[in-house]
Design an enzyme around this catalytic site. Structure first.
Site, PDB file in Angstrom:
ATOM      1  N   HIS A  65       0.859  -1.185   0.000  1.00 53.46           N
ATOM      2  CA  HIS A  65       0.000   0.000   0.000  1.00 53.46           C
ATOM      3  C   HIS A  65       0.894   1.233   0.000  1.00 53.46           C
ATOM      4  CE1 HIS A  65       0.942  -0.827   4.205  1.00 53.46           C
ATOM      5  NE2 HIS A  65       0.833   0.478   4.407  1.00 53.46           N
ATOM      6  N   ALA A  66       0.286   2.370  -0.232  1.00 51.48           N
ATOM      7  CA  ALA A  66       0.996   3.651  -0.209  1.00 51.48           C
ATOM      8  C   ALA A  66      -0.028   4.742   0.080  1.00 51.48           C
ATOM      9  CB  ALA A  66       1.690   3.915  -1.548  1.00 51.48           C
TER      10      ALA A  66
END
Length: 146
Positions: A65-66
């Site tokens: 994720h980011a």
């Protein structure tokens, strides 16, 4: 919520050549579905380069994720990549399940992480996920726990 998000976003591959490729492959359904841009994929890979393999949340399972920088997440979504042959992340952490998260905002992000965490608390659930051979099996398993 998790099973609805995963519908149509589950992939199975024999192997990948690197953890970077694993993240790219795991994000493919979200890219094709218009959930994310290529920048989001690059950001997820960059996070591991900068911060190490923190996305390996339990042995065998990673949650790439980011942050949603520059509107790189168009709409919230989750995808799953199941690898027959584990791929090594930095520090030798082997992974064969990648749940890729994309959230438009921090609230959606937390909801997805919470759903996934509650799913993975059950030891037998992780084992059953690793033994599943179809999207249908995986979705039924998740629905039973949700």
């Amino acid at each position: 919520m998790l099973s609805k998000q995963l519908k149509g976003n589950v992939q199975f591959l024999h192997s990948v050549s690197s953890w970077e490729e694993a993240i790219k492959e795991s994000a493919t359904p979200l890219s094709k579905g218009g959930n994310i841009t290529e920048k989001y994929v690059d950001d997820m890979i960059q996070n591991v380069h900068e911060n190490g393999p923190y996305i390996v949340i339990v042995p065998g399972i990673a949650m790439p994720h980011a942050q949603n920088n520059d509107n790189s997440v168009v709409k919230t979504g989750v995808s799953l990549l199941k690898l027959e042959e584990p791929v090594a992340f930095p520090e030798g952490k082997e992974v064969n399940l990648l749940f890729t998260l994309a959230a438009e905002d921090t609230t959606g992000h937390l909801d997805l992480i919470s759903d996934l965490s509650s799913l993975l608390i059950e030891d037998d659930v992780q084992e059953k996920l690793e033994q599943s051979n179809s999207e249908k099996e995986i979705l039924e398993l998740i629905q039973a726990v949700e």
